[in-house]
Scaffold this motif. Structure first.
Motif, PDB file in Angstrom:
ATOM      1  N   GLU A  52       0.997  -1.378   0.061  1.00  8.55           N
ATOM      2  CA  GLU A  52       0.095   0.132  -0.175  1.00  8.55           C
ATOM      3  C   GLU A  52       0.951   1.201   0.164  1.00  8.55           C
ATOM      4  OE1 GLU A  52      -2.693   0.161   2.850  1.00  8.55           O
ATOM      5  OE2 GLU A  52      -3.805  -1.599   2.439  1.00  8.55           O
TER       6      GLU A  52
ATOM      7  N   ALA B 207       1.882   7.209   4.059  1.00  9.20           N
ATOM      8  CA  ALA B 207       0.960   6.327   4.678  1.00  9.20           C
ATOM      9  C   ALA B 207      -0.619   6.961   4.561  1.00  9.20           C
ATOM     10  CB  ALA B 207       1.268   5.937   6.014  1.00  9.20           C
TER      11      ALA B 207
ATOM     12  N   SER C 188      -3.722   5.499   2.354  1.00 12.49           N
ATOM     13  CA  SER C 188      -4.791   5.046   3.112  1.00 12.49           C
ATOM     14  C   SER C 188      -6.170   5.735   2.578  1.00 12.49           C
ATOM     15  CB  SER C 188      -4.673   4.969   4.601  1.00 12.49           C
ATOM     16  OG  SER C 188      -3.434   4.601   5.188  1.00 12.49           O
TER      17      SER C 188
ATOM     18  N   CYS D  19     -11.581   7.950   3.665  1.00 12.43           N
ATOM     19  CA  CYS D  19     -11.689   7.618   5.294  1.00 12.43           C
ATOM     20  C   CYS D  19     -11.683   9.044   6.042  1.00 12.43           C
ATOM     21  CB  CYS D  19     -10.163   7.063   5.608  1.00 12.43           C
ATOM     22  SG  CYS D  19     -10.163   6.393   7.174  1.00 12.43           S
TER      23      CYS D  19
ATOM     24  N   LEU E  58      -8.411   7.644  10.092  1.00 11.73           N
ATOM     25  CA  LEU E  58      -7.161   7.493   9.887  1.00 11.73           C
ATOM     26  C   LEU E  58      -6.341   7.581  11.189  1.00 11.73           C
ATOM     27  CD1 LEU E  58      -6.650  10.304   6.880  1.00 11.73           C
ATOM     28  CD2 LEU E  58      -6.070   7.794   6.696  1.00 11.73           C
TER      29      LEU E  58
ATOM     30  N   LYS F  77      -6.303   4.049  12.311  1.00  7.10           N
ATOM     31  CA  LYS F  77      -5.773   3.089  11.431  1.00  7.10           C
ATOM     32  C   LYS F  77      -3.962   3.222  11.325  1.00  7.10           C
ATOM     33  CE  LYS F  77      -5.571   1.596   6.676  1.00  7.10           C
ATOM     34  NZ  LYS F  77      -6.061   1.692   5.146  1.00  7.10           N
ATOM     35  N   LEU F  78      -3.596   4.539  11.392  1.00  7.63           N
ATOM     36  CA  LEU F  78      -2.064   4.589  11.474  1.00  7.63           C
ATOM     37  C   LEU F  78      -1.727   4.798  12.726  1.00  7.63           C
ATOM     38  CD1 LEU F  78      -2.033   7.128   8.389  1.00  7.63           C
ATOM     39  CD2 LEU F  78      -1.786   4.752   8.373  1.00  7.63           C
TER      40      LEU F  78
END
Length: 322
Positions: A222, A237, A241, A246, A251, A254-255
């Protein structure tokens, strides 16, 4: 200084490990976490794992205890592909139960979700080492594993802080890379206790300058490495994503970075025309633009070298201009 004495049979049996073992990487990850500053860069591998390990009681003392037992732990971990089976082996000394629990948490927090990225870095290290072996021979291969390793007159000298003389007894030497070992190569030797010859393992760093950990991603497909070098790892990133859209909070989760950090990155990406942002009630939704998608696709091929210090050294080893 460890001195490894080789016979002709040993030289013929110098080889790469047939597999990579998450449990061994978990040990070197624990060693790295113990050594690094407690407040790492937000969004990094270290930042994520530190947050997860915060639930471990007396985590620093637990890591220190685990690291101190490396000479005993690594031989037990090497060759055990099934971690859950390995960690409940009843014949293991009771004093290792605590360190094994720490390694189990490091494995869950910092190895499993990054394992595809770790294996990609292992593959690059193997390819580079095989090229050196094919073009320059065994001596150059061994010396290319890192600083403090020297070949002379059929013996290998490893500056690993030990004072010992090692005989492989015809079994040769196994080489295996580590993403989380960030200094000099480490030599491990052990016997099974059943009269068989010793095992000799040389663990060498994928990058002795410590950049390999910074190259880790949750899904290496990704986040193209070239894009990370262009935008920075966290911003790349964020962009990667958003191909399906999103929210800022999504975010952040997720990160594993703060919502404020997400907002800063999305602001820059939006002003550059790489994403769009739409508001719905009390939340916003970010989505890559056609330009952002094109940029992601154009940088999809990973770069062979991702450390500026390693690149010229690799060129010299392979006979290319630096």
């Amino acid at each position: 200084m460890s001195t490894v004495r080789f016979t002709p049979d040993d030289i013929a049996r110098i080889r790469f490990s047939s597999a990579t073992y998450p449990a061994v990487e978990a040990f070197f990850a624990a060693e790295l976490l113990h050594r690094l500053p407690y407040r790492p860069r937000p969004g990094s591998w270290t930042h994520y794992v530190r947050r997860r390990l915060a639930t471990v009681p007396n985590v620093q003392a637990a890591l220190e205890r685990t690291v101190s037992l490396g000479g005993e732990l690594v031989p037990l971990l090497y060759g055990n592909g099934d971690w859950e089976q390995a960690r409940v082996v009843t014949q293991w000394p009771k004093r290792l139960h605590g360190p094994m629990e720490v390694l189990s948490e490091v494995l869950r927090s910092g190895i499993h979700r990054y394992w595809p990225s770790v294996r990609r870095l292992h593959s690059r290290a193997y390819r580079a080492a095989r090229r050196v072996s094919a073009e320059r021979g065994v001596a150059a291969l061994l010396e290319s594993t890192g600083e403090g390793v020297r070949w002379s007159s059929g013996s290998l000298f490893v500056d690993d802080g030990e004072e010992r003389e090692v005989f492989c007894e015809g079994q040769g030497l196994v080489l295996t890379p580590s993403v989380f070992l960030t200094d000099r190569p480490r030599l491990f030797t052990w016997r099974k206790g059943d009269g068989r010859p010793p095992r000799c393992l040389l663990v060498f760093p994928v990058c002795p300058h410590g950049q390999a950990v910074n190259a880790l991603t949750v899904d290496s497909a990704e986040v193209p490495e070239a894009l990370c070098r262009l935008l920075g790892r966290t911003r790349a990133a964020v962009l990667a994503s958003l191909t399906q859209g999103c929210s800022t909070l999504g975010l952040s989760r997720k990160l594993h970075i703060s919502a404020t950090t997400v907002s800063e990155h999305t602001s820059v990406l939006r002003s550059s025309g790489l994403i769009t942002t739409t508001r719905a009630s009390n939340s916003v939704r970010h989505l890559t633009t056609a330009l952002g998608t094109t940029l992601l696709n154009a940088t999809a091929q990973p770069q062979e070298m991702w450390c500026a210090k390693c690149e010229p050294q690799a060129g010299q080893l392979l006979g290319r201009p630096a």
